[in-house]
Scaffold this motif. Sequence first.
Motif, PDB file in Angstrom:
ATOM      1  N   GLU A  59       0.781  -1.286   0.142  1.00  0.00           N
ATOM      2  CA  GLU A  59       0.058   0.269   0.086  1.00  0.00           C
ATOM      3  C   GLU A  59       0.721   1.126   0.184  1.00  0.00           C
ATOM      4  O   GLU A  59       1.587   1.665   0.911  1.00  0.00           O
ATOM      5  CB  GLU A  59      -0.910   0.009   1.209  1.00  0.00           C
ATOM      6  CG  GLU A  59      -1.850   1.045   1.541  1.00  0.00           C
ATOM      7  CD  GLU A  59      -2.723   1.191   2.544  1.00  0.00           C
ATOM      8  OE1 GLU A  59      -3.716   2.081   2.683  1.00  0.00           O
ATOM      9  OE2 GLU A  59      -2.413   0.542   3.465  1.00  0.00           O
ATOM     10  N   ASP A 225      -2.877  -7.067  -8.268  1.00  0.00           N
ATOM     11  CA  ASP A 225      -4.222  -6.533  -7.798  1.00  0.00           C
ATOM     12  C   ASP A 225      -5.227  -6.198  -8.619  1.00  0.00           C
ATOM     13  O   ASP A 225      -5.062  -5.297  -9.430  1.00  0.00           O
ATOM     14  CB  ASP A 225      -3.931  -5.267  -6.991  1.00  0.00           C
ATOM     15  CG  ASP A 225      -5.341  -4.727  -6.112  1.00  0.00           C
ATOM     16  OD1 ASP A 225      -6.268  -5.190  -6.383  1.00  0.00           O
ATOM     17  OD2 ASP A 225      -4.940  -3.514  -5.699  1.00  0.00           O
ATOM     18  N   ASN A 227      -8.558  -6.016  -8.501  1.00  0.00           N
ATOM     19  CA  ASN A 227      -9.615  -4.969  -7.595  1.00  0.00           C
ATOM     20  C   ASN A 227     -11.078  -5.369  -7.998  1.00  0.00           C
ATOM     21  O   ASN A 227     -11.829  -4.728  -7.975  1.00  0.00           O
ATOM     22  CB  ASN A 227      -9.353  -3.648  -8.264  1.00  0.00           C
ATOM     23  CG  ASN A 227      -8.527  -2.962  -7.315  1.00  0.00           C
ATOM     24  OD1 ASN A 227      -8.651  -3.032  -5.928  1.00  0.00           O
ATOM     25  ND2 ASN A 227      -7.549  -2.002  -7.758  1.00  0.00           N
ATOM     26  N   SER A 266      -8.352 -11.449   0.341  1.00  0.00           N
ATOM     27  CA  SER A 266      -6.960 -10.972   0.135  1.00  0.00           C
ATOM     28  C   SER A 266      -6.514  -9.690   0.748  1.00  0.00           C
ATOM     29  O   SER A 266      -5.331  -9.205   0.484  1.00  0.00           O
ATOM     30  CB  SER A 266      -6.562 -10.953  -1.331  1.00  0.00           C
ATOM     31  OG  SER A 266      -7.453 -10.117  -2.275  1.00  0.00           O
ATOM     32  N   THR A 267      -7.590  -8.951   1.581  1.00  0.00           N
ATOM     33  CA  THR A 267      -7.441  -7.689   2.120  1.00  0.00           C
ATOM     34  C   THR A 267      -7.767  -7.670   3.534  1.00  0.00           C
ATOM     35  O   THR A 267      -8.155  -8.803   4.255  1.00  0.00           O
ATOM     36  CB  THR A 267      -7.891  -6.395   1.123  1.00  0.00           C
ATOM     37  OG1 THR A 267      -9.492  -6.730   1.659  1.00  0.00           O
ATOM     38  CG2 THR A 267      -7.770  -6.561  -0.192  1.00  0.00           C
ATOM     39  N   THR A 268      -7.206  -6.667   4.292  1.00  0.00           N
ATOM     40  CA  THR A 268      -7.472  -6.578   5.693  1.00  0.00           C
ATOM     41  C   THR A 268      -8.946  -6.112   5.969  1.00  0.00           C
ATOM     42  O   THR A 268      -9.453  -6.333   7.317  1.00  0.00           O
ATOM     43  CB  THR A 268      -6.474  -5.433   6.326  1.00  0.00           C
ATOM     44  OG1 THR A 268      -6.641  -4.483   5.871  1.00  0.00           O
ATOM     45  CG2 THR A 268      -4.898  -5.948   5.941  1.00  0.00           C
ATOM     46  N   TYR A 270     -11.734  -6.203   3.554  1.00  0.00           N
ATOM     47  CA  TYR A 270     -12.569  -6.172   2.432  1.00  0.00           C
ATOM     48  C   TYR A 270     -12.983  -7.994   2.296  1.00  0.00           C
ATOM     49  O   TYR A 270     -12.328  -8.597   2.345  1.00  0.00           O
ATOM     50  CB  TYR A 270     -12.372  -5.671   1.069  1.00  0.00           C
ATOM     51  CG  TYR A 270     -13.295  -5.344   0.152  1.00  0.00           C
ATOM     52  CD1 TYR A 270     -13.806  -4.133   0.119  1.00  0.00           C
ATOM     53  CD2 TYR A 270     -13.648  -6.265  -0.816  1.00  0.00           C
ATOM     54  CE1 TYR A 270     -14.842  -3.840  -0.695  1.00  0.00           C
ATOM     55  CE2 TYR A 270     -14.688  -5.917  -1.737  1.00  0.00           C
ATOM     56  CZ  TYR A 270     -15.238  -4.522  -1.581  1.00  0.00           C
ATOM     57  OH  TYR A 270     -16.296  -4.373  -2.517  1.00  0.00           O
ATOM     58  N   ASP A 275      -6.996  -9.958  -5.317  1.00  0.00           N
ATOM     59  CA  ASP A 275      -5.750 -10.246  -5.648  1.00  0.00           C
ATOM     60  C   ASP A 275      -5.734 -11.627  -6.403  1.00  0.00           C
ATOM     61  O   ASP A 275      -5.883 -12.711  -5.671  1.00  0.00           O
ATOM     62  CB  ASP A 275      -4.828 -10.100  -4.660  1.00  0.00           C
ATOM     63  CG  ASP A 275      -4.890  -8.699  -3.881  1.00  0.00           C
ATOM     64  OD1 ASP A 275      -3.946  -7.807  -4.359  1.00  0.00           O
ATOM     65  OD2 ASP A 275      -5.624  -8.380  -2.965  1.00  0.00           O
ATOM     66  N   SER A 309       0.358  -2.943   4.871  1.00  0.00           N
ATOM     67  CA  SER A 309      -0.457  -2.820   3.876  1.00  0.00           C
ATOM     68  C   SER A 309      -1.772  -3.200   4.035  1.00  0.00           C
ATOM     69  O   SER A 309      -1.895  -3.950   5.191  1.00  0.00           O
ATOM     70  CB  SER A 309       0.147  -3.779   2.729  1.00  0.00           C
ATOM     71  OG  SER A 309      -0.737  -3.860   1.505  1.00  0.00           O
ATOM     72  N   ASP A 310      -2.772  -2.586   3.234  1.00  0.00           N
ATOM     73  CA  ASP A 310      -3.985  -3.176   3.197  1.00  0.00           C
ATOM     74  C   ASP A 310      -4.248  -4.401   2.327  1.00  0.00           C
ATOM     75  O   ASP A 310      -5.539  -5.025   2.580  1.00  0.00           O
ATOM     76  CB  ASP A 310      -5.037  -2.126   3.033  1.00  0.00           C
ATOM     77  CG  ASP A 310      -4.902  -1.654   1.552  1.00  0.00           C
ATOM     78  OD1 ASP A 310      -3.825  -1.791   1.039  1.00  0.00           O
ATOM     79  OD2 ASP A 310      -5.717  -0.572   0.905  1.00  0.00           O
ATOM     80  N   HIS A 311      -3.175  -5.119   1.766  1.00  0.00           N
ATOM     81  CA  HIS A 311      -3.458  -6.349   1.027  1.00  0.00           C
ATOM     82  C   HIS A 311      -2.640  -7.303   1.455  1.00  0.00           C
ATOM     83  O   HIS A 311      -1.356  -7.024   2.008  1.00  0.00           O
ATOM     84  CB  HIS A 311      -3.033  -6.026  -0.532  1.00  0.00           C
ATOM     85  CG  HIS A 311      -4.162  -5.279  -1.316  1.00  0.00           C
ATOM     86  ND1 HIS A 311      -4.955  -5.796  -2.315  1.00  0.00           N
ATOM     87  CD2 HIS A 311      -4.627  -4.005  -1.220  1.00  0.00           C
ATOM     88  CE1 HIS A 311      -5.418  -5.030  -2.876  1.00  0.00           C
ATOM     89  NE2 HIS A 311      -5.508  -3.729  -2.126  1.00  0.00           N
TER      90      HIS A 311
END
Length: 483
Positions: A59, A225, A227, A266-268, A270, A275, A309-311
Motif C-alpha cells: 500500500e 491486484d 480489484n 486478500s485484504t485486511t 474487504y 488479488d 499494507s491493506d493487502h
Amino acid sequence: MKRHPRLVALVCAHAALHTLSCAAPYEEEGEPIDLAAEAVLGPAEGTASSLDIASWNIEWFGDTSNGPSDETLQLQNARDVISGADMDIWGVAEIVSTAQFNSLKSQLPGYSGFLANDAAVTGGSGSYSATEQKVGILYKSSVATLQSAKVILTASDYDFAGRPPLEVKLSVTLGGVTDSVVVIVLHAKATSDNASWQRRQNASNALKSYLDTSYPTGKVFVVGDWNDDVDTSITPMKPSPYQNFVSDSLGYTFVTKALTDAGISSTTGYPDLIDHHLVTNDLNASYVSGSVKVYPADSFIPSYGTTTSDHFPVFSRYTWSGGGGGGSAQVILNEICANEPGSNTAGEFIEIVNVGGTSASIGGWTLSDATGVRHTFAAGTTLAAGKAIAVFGGASAIPAGLANAVACSSGTLGLGNGSEQVCLKDGGGGVKDCFTYTNALSGTDGVSMNRSPDGGPNGTFVLHNAVGAGSSSAGKRASGAAW
C-alpha cells in the motif's frame, strides 16, 4: 535487561504460528540487541523444486502522504515478508517511490528487479511518472534472468486507471532445466461503482485479446491486484469483469478461484478476494494442487494493516520440467525464412521445434498462411523431444546432408515478404502456434527470423543475425549446432 517490544511481538507471533511456546527474548548484560540480525521473518513457502510465484500490493509504498505513516517500518516489514516467504518471483503493485523500492531491493540479497518506469522497460517512462503508483517485479537472480520488459496495452491506459500492465519475459532455470516464462503484473481500476466496473471489464477484454493473439501457446502468468473477484463482481448486481477468462477454461485458469470459492479475502478489510493469479493452460497442468494461498502476514507483523499494507501477499507454486510443462510435448514455430536467398522460392522454409519433454506425433499436422494450408506432415511423422524439422518450399533448396528437412507437400510455401501469418495446427485444426510477421522481419534478402532465445517458446522473433551465426540455420540451432 531491556526488551525491544517489536521483537518480542514478532517472536511471539511467529511461535504461535508454529504452535511453539513463547518466552520473552533477552540480552546478556551489556550486550545490545541487533534488530537486523534477530528480526523474526515469516514462514517460508517456496521450495527448491518448484517455481514459486507471489503478488503483493504494498500500500502506497514509499509515499509519505498516503498509506502507512512510518516509511522505515513499512520497508522493514516488506523486507521481512519477502525474505521470509522465500518465493522466486514477486509481482508488486502500488509502489510510489523508486528510491524506497531500491532500498527494499538492496536489503533482499539474491533478488533483482525493477519498476515499470525503469529504463530497462520499453515504454515505461512514458506511462508512469515518478510520483504515480507503479507496478514492478522482483525475482531471484539464481532462478531467473531478464530477457525483456515492456509496458503493454497503453491504448487502454484509461481503462487500466493510468496503470497499464508490465510484461516481463524471463529465462527460468530450476533443476538444470531452462525455459522461458512471461510474467504480466497489473493493478486494475479500483472501487465498486458502475463506471469503474465497466473500465475493469474493458481492460479485461483488451488483456484477453492481447494474450490470445500474442501467446496462443507459452507459459504466461498474470498476477497482481485485479480489484475485483472472479465469481461475481464487487459491484452490486454485476458479473465478474473477468468472466471472459473464467469462461475460457481451455485457455486460462484463475488458480486463485479456489480461494474465492472458499470465501477467503486478500485484504485486511474487504470480504472478497481481489488479488489473483491467472495462468495459461500451458502452466495449469504444472500447478501444484493446493498451493495457492493468502499469506497471513498479520500473524507475525503487529498492526499489519496500519504499518504495512491493506493487502496480503498471494502465492502459488508450479512444478518445473521446462518445455511443454509437466514433461509433455510442445511444438513451436522457431525459425521462418520468408525472403529466400535470391529469387528461388524453394529456399523459403519454416522450422518447427519440439521444446517439450516427450515425443510428438505430428502426422496430419499442417503449416498454413493466410491463403490456406501449404504443408501437411505425412502420416506417422514424429518429432522427438528437443528436435527440429524444417519444411522447405522445394526439395531443390534442401542443403545436402540435412536429414531433418522435407519439401513442402503443396509444392510451395508462398510466404509473403510483407505482412503474413504462419500457423502450425494439429490434425484436427487446433492451433499449436501462430506468428504474424511484418516487413521488419521479412524485408532482408536471405535473412530468416528466429526466436530469441533460440528454441524458447515465449521468445520474441528477431532477425537471425541478431541471435546466431549467419543469416539462417534451417534444421539447426541458431549457433549452427545440431538439434
